[in-house]
Design an enzyme around this catalytic site. Structure first.
Site, PDB file in Angstrom:
ATOM      1  N   HIS A 198       0.814  -1.220   0.000  1.00 48.58           N
ATOM      2  CA  HIS A 198       0.000   0.000   0.000  1.00 48.58           C
ATOM      3  C   HIS A 198       0.850   1.274   0.000  1.00 48.58           C
ATOM      4  O   HIS A 198       1.949   1.315   0.541  1.00 48.58           O
ATOM      5  CB  HIS A 198      -0.915   0.014   1.230  1.00 48.58           C
ATOM      6  CG  HIS A 198      -0.130   0.061   2.511  1.00 48.58           C
ATOM      7  ND1 HIS A 198       0.252   1.229   3.099  1.00 48.58           N
ATOM      8  CD2 HIS A 198       0.386  -0.933   3.279  1.00 48.58           C
ATOM      9  CE1 HIS A 198       0.938   0.979   4.186  1.00 48.58           C
ATOM     10  NE2 HIS A 198       1.046  -0.338   4.311  1.00 48.58           N
ATOM     11  N   HIS A 233      11.759  -0.221 -13.162  1.00 48.14           N
ATOM     12  CA  HIS A 233      11.535  -1.650 -13.402  1.00 48.14           C
ATOM     13  C   HIS A 233      11.617  -2.384 -12.061  1.00 48.14           C
ATOM     14  O   HIS A 233      12.655  -2.360 -11.395  1.00 48.14           O
ATOM     15  CB  HIS A 233      12.591  -2.185 -14.379  1.00 48.14           C
ATOM     16  CG  HIS A 233      12.438  -3.643 -14.697  1.00 48.14           C
ATOM     17  ND1 HIS A 233      13.278  -4.299 -15.570  1.00 48.14           N
ATOM     18  CD2 HIS A 233      11.551  -4.578 -14.284  1.00 48.14           C
ATOM     19  CE1 HIS A 233      12.918  -5.574 -15.665  1.00 48.14           C
ATOM     20  NE2 HIS A 233      11.873  -5.758 -14.891  1.00 48.14           N
TER      21      HIS A 233
END
Ligand SMILES: CC(C)(COP(=O)(O)OP(=O)(O)OC[C@H]1O[C@@H](n2cnc3c(N)ncnc32)[C@H](O)[C@@H]1OP(=O)(O)O)[C@@H](O)C(=O)NCCC(=O)NCCS
Length: 214
Positions: free
Chosen positions: A138, A147
């Site tokens: 979260h 990436h």
């Protein structure tokens, strides 16, 4: 429902996975592939014709949407900087087995591979790769052209700045920042902030050198 036309940019290993995701979503018609290797023009890749190189896309103009299916972060950035001012638009590729929580923002051009989970309140920038089986908890922030490699686990509130590469199997504890363009080595555990432009490896992750730019 008619399918949206898309050109896939790149004909390498990463692109193969992106094409597989697009086919599975059944939302897009892949009209062809673009690749800058002159030797591959006119060949077929995953059953799709290699239509040309960057020049081909520039000539065609933004008729179809594009996905930059190139693993190298700086190459994706370079291509986006070239194509965006010309009006090209980018799709996201989200594997049907990826789980995206509420209040998650995914930027244009971003790819979520199989078994990824992105939890509520996370903001993912543009042209980001969140690779197979990684979890982003979260309230994280993942910058443009970053990436997140396969099997990475980021705790809540982690910031990954633009162009950073988090290596396969690495993890990061809550609220740390991985600086712009930095590389975190395979299997590392990030427990303190990593500055921009460095390579950090190990458990706990320590900076070993600056990122070299070829
Ligand atoms: C971190 C990394 C980028 C370094 O690559 P590099 O710049 O070529 O650096 P080198 O291989 O010269 O390694 C430098 C030192 O770090 C060590 N090292 C490299 N990667 C390491 C890692 N993941 N964990 C621990 N030590 C590592 C090397 O053994 C070497 O140590 P030494 O100087 O004592 O010999 C690379 O090893 C890595 O982990 N890449 C991740 C790749 C990845 O995730 N791919 C997924 C794509 S989908």
């Amino acid at each position: 429902m008619s399918k949206e036309q898309v050109v896939v940019y790149g004909a390498g290993g990463h692109s193969k996975v992106v094409i597989d995701i697009l086919e599975r979503t059944q939302k897009y018609e892949i009209v062809g592939v673009v690749d800058d290797d002159p030797a591959r023009q006119g060949n077929y890749f995953c059953g799709y014709r290699i239509l040309g190189s960057l020049g081909y896309l520039l000539e065609q103009g933004p008729n179809a949407k594009v996905i930059l299916a190139v693993g190298d972060n700086m190459t994706r950035e370079r291509l986006a900087l070239r194509l965006v001012p010309l009006g090209f638009q980018f799709i996201t590729a989200i594997h049907p087995a990826a789980v995206v929580g509420r209040d998650v923002i995914l930027g244009a051009g971003t790819v979520l591979m199989a078994n990824v989970a992105v939890n509520p309140g996370t903001r993912v920038g543009e042209h980001v790769i969140i690779n197979t089986g990684s979890t982003v908890d979260h309230d994280c922030s993942i910058g443009d052209f970053a990436h997140i490699s396969p099997g990475v686990h980021l705790a809540g509130g982690v910031t990954v700045e633009p162009l950073a590469h988090v290596g396969i199997g690495a993890s990061a504890i809550e609220d740390v920042t991985i600086g712009q363009g930095s590389i975190v080595g395979a299997g590392a555990a990030v427990v303190t902030d990593i500055p921009p432009g460095v390579v950090a490896v190990g458990v706990p992750a320590r900076v070993v050198k600056n990122v070299s730019r070829a």
